[in-house]
Enzyme design. Structure first.
Site, PDB file in Angstrom:
ATOM      1  N   ARG A  46       0.808  -1.231   0.000  1.00 31.44           N
ATOM      2  CA  ARG A  46       0.000   0.000   0.000  1.00 31.44           C
ATOM      3  C   ARG A  46       0.833   1.270   0.000  1.00 31.44           C
ATOM      4  NH1 ARG A  46      -3.089  -1.818   5.316  1.00 31.44           N
ATOM      5  NH2 ARG A  46      -0.901  -2.302   5.761  1.00 31.44           N
ATOM      6  N   HIS A  98       5.390   3.791   7.715  1.00 33.24           N
ATOM      7  CA  HIS A  98       3.953   4.073   7.622  1.00 33.24           C
ATOM      8  C   HIS A  98       3.256   3.611   8.889  1.00 33.24           C
ATOM      9  CE1 HIS A  98       2.633  -0.140   6.661  1.00 33.24           C
ATOM     10  NE2 HIS A  98       3.912  -0.241   6.350  1.00 33.24           N
ATOM     11  N   CYS A 101       2.122  -0.273  10.469  1.00 33.36           N
ATOM     12  CA  CYS A 101       3.051  -1.186   9.790  1.00 33.36           C
ATOM     13  C   CYS A 101       2.984  -2.591  10.420  1.00 33.36           C
ATOM     14  CB  CYS A 101       4.473  -0.636   9.888  1.00 33.36           C
ATOM     15  SG  CYS A 101       5.694  -1.675   9.058  1.00 33.36           S
TER      16      CYS A 101
HETATM   17 CO    CO Z   1       5.111  -1.819   6.834  1.00 30.68          CO
END
Ligand code: CO
Length: 198
Positions: A46, A98, A101
């Site tokens: 993503r 991110h 995670c």
């Molecule tokens: Co990650």
């Protein structure tokens, strides 16, 4: 889920549209690449570097692994870093984590997953170093803060690599950035000022 046949058909359509916009696109790119950025990000599907920064093929050199780690014995990462800094002369290296995670979550939950436990071990070291702060938080906010601390810790590891130390010693301009991406709104944010020297 598209079939593999569809993926290949998508590719031909993308190549056709790209040529329509710029008839010399592939000709120029096949001759050389001169990206100004090295992206060190998570393998998470993503968080695709080019798409979320609006960069075209040829504009960002990319290394991705689980939880965007910079580990001093990782020859794969060090080779990418050396090539990017010494040969491509990128001016910016961004470590991009991110929120949410899976690697960070797995490290925090300490469930055994097999060989990856050895990789996640490094995130547990970040956690241990910041326990007093982390233990004031719960659930998702604890994981998210650990995601942030992990990115900043990996940026510090990057600063200490021989590749960057050597580059700064010879006067080369290259900065390290610690960024985090939110899956919820698609926004990238800087966690601290750029690191521009040893
Ligand atoms: Co990650």
């Amino acid at each position: 889920m598209p079939t593999l046949k569809q993926l290949l058909a998508n590719n031909r359509e993308w190549a056709r549209q790209t040529l329509e916009k710029d008839p010399t696109f592939f000709e120029k790119l096949s001759a050389q690449q001169s990206p100004e950025y090295l992206w060190i990000g998570c393998s998470d599907s993503r968080v695709p570097a080019n798409q979320i920064t609006g960069l075209m093929p040829g504009e960002v050199f990319v290394h991705r692994n689980i939880a965007n780690m910079v580990i001093h014995t990782d020859l794969n990462l060090l080779s990418v870093l050396q090539y990017a800094v010494d040969v491509l002369k990128v001016e910016h290296v961004m470590v991009v984590g991110h929120y949410g995670c899976g690697g960070v979550r797995a490290a925090a939950e300490k469930k055994p997953f097999g060989i990856i436990d050895n990789w996640l071990r490094h995130i547990q070291d970040v956690e241990t170093a910041h326990l007093p702060e982390l233990d004031l938080l719960q659930d998702e906010s604890r994981i998210d803060r650990l995601c942030e601390l992990n990115v900043m810790s990996q940026a510090k590891n990057l600063q200490r690599t021989s590749v960057l130390q050597d580059a700064w010693r010879r006067g080369q301009k290259v900065e390290i950035h610690a960024w985090i991406y939110s899956l919820k709104d698609g926004h990238l944010s800087a966690l601290q000022d750029a690191i521009a020297g040893p």
